[in-house]
Motif scaffolding. Structure first.
Motif, PDB file in Angstrom:
ATOM      1  N   UNK A   5      46.144  51.279  42.290  1.00 39.52           N
ATOM      2  CA  UNK A   5      47.219  50.449  42.813  1.00 39.52           C
ATOM      3  C   UNK A   5      46.742  49.010  42.950  1.00 39.52           C
ATOM      4  N   UNK A   6      47.482  48.102  42.332  1.00 39.24           N
ATOM      5  CA  UNK A   6      47.201  46.663  42.397  1.00 39.24           C
ATOM      6  C   UNK A   6      48.366  46.004  43.133  1.00 39.24           C
ATOM      7  N   UNK A   7      48.118  45.560  44.365  1.00 44.67           N
ATOM      8  CA  UNK A   7      49.155  44.935  45.189  1.00 44.67           C
ATOM      9  C   UNK A   7      49.014  43.422  45.124  1.00 44.67           C
ATOM     10  N   UNK A   8      49.957  42.777  44.467  1.00 45.08           N
ATOM     11  CA  UNK A   8      49.960  41.327  44.415  1.00 45.08           C
ATOM     12  C   UNK A   8      50.866  40.744  45.481  1.00 45.08           C
ATOM     13  N   UNK A   9      51.119  39.444  45.397  1.00 46.18           N
ATOM     14  CA  UNK A   9      51.994  38.802  46.370  1.00 46.18           C
ATOM     15  C   UNK A   9      53.463  39.116  46.125  1.00 46.18           C
ATOM     16  N   UNK A  10      53.823  39.404  44.881  1.00 49.87           N
ATOM     17  CA  UNK A  10      55.225  39.663  44.577  1.00 49.87           C
ATOM     18  C   UNK A  10      55.472  41.020  43.946  1.00 49.87           C
ATOM     19  N   UNK A  11      54.417  41.676  43.436  1.00 50.29           N
ATOM     20  CA  UNK A  11      54.631  42.903  42.692  1.00 50.29           C
ATOM     21  C   UNK A  11      53.480  43.869  42.909  1.00 50.29           C
ATOM     22  N   UNK A  12      53.811  45.170  42.860  1.00 50.65           N
ATOM     23  CA  UNK A  12      52.801  46.217  42.957  1.00 50.65           C
ATOM     24  C   UNK A  12      52.779  46.989  41.643  1.00 50.65           C
ATOM     25  N   UNK A  13      51.567  47.181  41.081  1.00 55.29           N
ATOM     26  CA  UNK A  13      51.422  47.935  39.839  1.00 55.29           C
ATOM     27  C   UNK A  13      50.686  49.235  40.126  1.00 55.29           C
ATOM     28  N   UNK A 124      51.382  35.795  40.477  1.00 50.84           N
ATOM     29  CA  UNK A 124      52.033  34.845  41.388  1.00 50.84           C
ATOM     30  C   UNK A 124      51.204  33.576  41.510  1.00 50.84           C
ATOM     31  N   UNK A 125      49.902  33.759  41.525  1.00 52.21           N
ATOM     32  CA  UNK A 125      48.961  32.649  41.372  1.00 52.21           C
ATOM     33  C   UNK A 125      48.206  32.875  40.073  1.00 52.21           C
ATOM     34  N   UNK A 126      47.763  31.805  39.451  1.00 49.88           N
ATOM     35  CA  UNK A 126      46.970  31.916  38.230  1.00 49.88           C
ATOM     36  C   UNK A 126      45.533  31.550  38.556  1.00 49.88           C
ATOM     37  N   UNK A 127      44.622  32.494  38.313  1.00 54.24           N
ATOM     38  CA  UNK A 127      43.199  32.269  38.545  1.00 54.24           C
ATOM     39  C   UNK A 127      42.495  32.155  37.202  1.00 54.24           C
ATOM     40  N   UNK A 128      41.684  31.121  37.050  1.00 50.01           N
ATOM     41  CA  UNK A 128      40.881  30.924  35.844  1.00 50.01           C
ATOM     42  C   UNK A 128      39.421  30.932  36.283  1.00 50.01           C
ATOM     43  N   UNK A 129      38.646  31.907  35.794  1.00 47.58           N
ATOM     44  CA  UNK A 129      37.259  32.071  36.231  1.00 47.58           C
ATOM     45  C   UNK A 129      36.316  32.125  35.045  1.00 47.58           C
ATOM     46  N   UNK A 130      35.184  31.428  35.167  1.00 47.34           N
ATOM     47  CA  UNK A 130      34.149  31.455  34.146  1.00 47.34           C
ATOM     48  C   UNK A 130      33.043  32.415  34.534  1.00 47.34           C
ATOM     49  N   UNK A 131      32.570  33.212  33.576  1.00 48.49           N
ATOM     50  CA  UNK A 131      31.490  34.163  33.812  1.00 48.49           C
ATOM     51  C   UNK A 131      30.456  34.005  32.706  1.00 48.49           C
ATOM     52  N   UNK A 132      29.260  33.560  33.094  1.00 48.61           N
ATOM     53  CA  UNK A 132      28.188  33.337  32.126  1.00 48.61           C
ATOM     54  C   UNK A 132      27.618  34.665  31.638  1.00 48.61           C
ATOM     55  N   UNK A 133      26.812  34.607  30.585  1.00 47.69           N
ATOM     56  CA  UNK A 133      26.234  35.828  30.021  1.00 47.69           C
ATOM     57  C   UNK A 133      25.332  36.553  31.011  1.00 47.69           C
ATOM     58  N   UNK A 134      24.738  35.795  31.949  1.00 43.96           N
ATOM     59  CA  UNK A 134      23.874  36.430  32.955  1.00 43.96           C
ATOM     60  C   UNK A 134      24.665  36.890  34.171  1.00 43.96           C
ATOM     61  N   UNK A 135      26.004  36.940  34.051  1.00 44.44           N
ATOM     62  CA  UNK A 135      26.913  37.433  35.092  1.00 44.44           C
ATOM     63  C   UNK A 135      27.020  36.530  36.315  1.00 44.44           C
ATOM     64  N   UNK A 140      35.790  27.838  38.548  1.00 45.93           N
ATOM     65  CA  UNK A 140      37.147  28.215  38.194  1.00 45.93           C
ATOM     66  C   UNK A 140      38.156  27.518  39.073  1.00 45.93           C
ATOM     67  N   UNK A 141      39.415  27.872  38.875  1.00 46.70           N
ATOM     68  CA  UNK A 141      40.516  27.236  39.597  1.00 46.70           C
ATOM     69  C   UNK A 141      41.580  28.277  39.918  1.00 46.70           C
ATOM     70  N   UNK A 142      42.367  27.981  40.936  1.00 47.99           N
ATOM     71  CA  UNK A 142      43.547  28.784  41.274  1.00 47.99           C
ATOM     72  C   UNK A 142      44.722  27.829  41.424  1.00 47.99           C
TER      73      UNK A 142
END
Length: 244
Positions: A5-13, A124-135, A140-142
């Protein structure tokens, strides 16, 4: 089987892991959460575990989780920033404030490739995250998502419908088209700029971009950055947590 279950701000999947595959069982707006409660009540099974993540915080989030637990009638395994983090290195002063949903999406993306990554979660929000090869999380930004952007126009956007518009169009038939095109252009241009910045500053030009979330299909059409659409990265991350 594992229920997800993924509960977001506007929708649940709601989804289910079966034989290593994720099956979508449906989605419901948070405003109609009683429909989800009824589904969970029908699915109640002592042999099945419900793994869930919620982006809502504070009193509304607490009330939402309490309702889910009551409907399920059994313990719910809630993903936290700590449990979702896994091998990902964070640089927040308070790592516990980093969203568990963002971490789950990054862990799931990492399972798909060993390359440097940019994960775009478009809800509902857009998250942009960078993940390097070493994890290591490398920034990032929201930003507010599609509906939040339209809300910012107040009564102007509420008074018009949302017509289909072409990403290439610059001339519009009416105000409704101008608003629709303007919001998607604003979001896609911002995401393109964020991906470019992460690649140029830290990740390199070969970094893959994975796109997930409810507005992923639409944004893939509007963004100029090549992206791999993966609809259910957060649910995949829940499965990883469940197995670990």
């Amino acid at each position: 089987m594992t229920l997800l279950l993924d509960l977001g701000h506007t929708r649940a999947k709601l989804g289910e892991e079966r034989d290593g595959q994720i099956l979508r069982l449906g989605a419901a707006p948070i405003s109609d959460i009683h429909r989800l409660h009824a589904t969970l009540n029908r699915r109640r099974d002592p042999e099945e575990t419900l793994h869930a993540v919620s982006t809502m915080q504070g009193t509304p989030g607490d009330e939402l989780r309490e309702g889910i637990e009551k409907a399920w009638g059994q313990p719910v395994v809630w993903a936290t920033s700590e449990s979702a983090r896994g091998e990902i290195g964070l640089h927040y002063a308070q790592p516990e404030t980093f969203g568990a949903d963002r971490l789950l999406a990054m862990r799931a993306a990492r399972q798909r490739t060993h390359k440097a990554l940019i994960v775009v979660d478009a809800g509902s929000a857009i998250a942009v995250d960078g993940l390097a090869q070493d994890n290591q999380h490398c920034g990032g930004w929201i930003v507010p998502g599609y509906f939040r952007q339209k809300d910012g126009l107040g009564m102007l956007s509420a008074a018009v419908h949302a017509p289909p518009v072409s990403p290439r169009s610059t001339v519009h038939a009416d105000t409704a088209e101008a608003i629709e095109s303007g919001v998607w252009k604003l979001l896609s241009a911002g995401i393109d700029a964020m991906c470019t910045r992460l690649r140029e500053d830290v990740l390199g030009e070969s970094a893959l971009v994975m796109l997930t979330g409810g507005d992923a299909e639409k944004l893939q059409l509007w963004c100029e950055t090549p992206m791999i659409a993966v609809p259910d990265l957060v649910l995949e991350g829940l499965v990883i947590c469940a197995h670990s």
